[in-house]
Motif scaffolding. Structure first.
Motif, short mmCIF file in Angstrom:
data_model
loop_
_atom_site.label_atom_id
_atom_site.label_comp_id
_atom_site.label_asym_id
_atom_site.label_seq_id
_atom_site.Cartn_x
_atom_site.Cartn_y
_atom_site.Cartn_z
N THR A 14 37.14 44.38 32.11
CA THR A 14 38.57 44.34 32.44
C THR A 14 39.10 42.91 32.34
N GLU A 15 38.33 41.95 32.85
CA GLU A 15 38.74 40.54 32.77
C GLU A 15 38.83 40.06 31.33
N VAL A 21 29.51 48.14 38.40
CA VAL A 21 30.82 47.71 38.88
C VAL A 21 31.12 46.30 38.35
N GLU A 22 30.10 45.47 38.26
CA GLU A 22 30.26 44.11 37.72
C GLU A 22 30.55 44.17 36.22
N LEU A 23 29.87 45.05 35.50
CA LEU A 23 30.13 45.21 34.06
C LEU A 23 31.57 45.68 33.82
N ARG A 24 32.03 46.62 34.62
CA ARG A 24 33.43 47.09 34.47
C ARG A 24 34.41 45.95 34.74
N ARG A 25 34.12 45.15 35.78
CA ARG A 25 35.00 44.02 36.12
C ARG A 25 35.04 43.03 34.96
N MET A 26 33.89 42.69 34.40
CA MET A 26 33.83 41.76 33.26
C MET A 26 34.67 42.27 32.10
N ASP A 55 40.80 50.96 29.76
CA ASP A 55 40.16 52.28 29.90
C ASP A 55 38.64 52.15 30.04
N VAL A 56 38.20 51.15 30.79
CA VAL A 56 36.79 50.82 30.91
C VAL A 56 36.09 51.82 31.83
#
Length: 180
Positions: free
Chosen positions: A29-30, A22-27, A35-36
């Motif tokens: 996206t930021e 979830v942290e990797l997806r957030r990074m 489409d992550v």
């Protein structure tokens, strides 16, 4: 937008490099990637970006270094680069969990396999930017060391197939976006 697979090195393996997906997806996206999606907790992410491979890799490595407090290697491949890996697999009849692809992120040295050591029953074949390894007795018991692969990252062929499928799904998203 270009579809990419980003493969993180030494993340959530053997108790090292803890990084919740979830942290990797957030990074991602930021960083402006779209489409992550992640796959299993070993640092596999597919995404789309308006950037080239080197820029995606640099952005991810910089952000991951901030997060982890140490360098985290990332191999970034385009859809086409990932798609060519499956048909190039020299061990198509072997179980997918016993066949690994070591992604190097750059052309493999011609003598890469000559320096391998601790070879038991493993079989190795050099690809363009990867090394294919068949582990008949399993990866977990292997002591194989390939110095040319030290900065690479390995995925079993089942994971590679899943990531290719996820990239193919991104194609469908692109087609839908283009139609809107």
């Amino acid at each position: 937008m270009t579809g990419y697979a980003a493969l993180l090195r030494a993340v959530n393996v053997g108790g090292t490099g803890k990084l919740p997906m979830v942290e990797l997806r957030r990074m991602c996206t930021e960083l402006g990637f779209r489409d992550v999606r992640t796959y299993i907790a070993s640092g596999n992410v597919v995404l789309t970006a308006d950037a080239d491979t080197a820029d995606v890799r640099h952005a991810l490595e910089s952000r991951l270094a901030e997060y982890a407090g140490r360098p985290v290697g990332v191999v970034v491949l385009t859809r086409d680069q990932m798609r060519r890996v499956l048909p190039a697999n020299p061990f198509p009849e072997a179980p997918g969990n016993r066949t690994a692809v070591i992604f190097l992120g750059e052309p493999a040295p011609e003598d890469a396999l000559e320096h391998a050591r601790n070879i038991a029953d493993e079989q190795m074949v050099l690809g363009e930017q990867e090394i294919y390894v068949l582990y008949p007795s399993g990866m977990g018991t292997s002591r194989l060391r390939i110095p040319a692969a030290e900065n690479g990252t390995a995925r079993n062929i089942n994971t590679v197939a899943k990531l290719v499928g996820m990239l193919d799904e991104l194609d469908g998203l692109d087609a839908t976006s283009a139609a809107d």
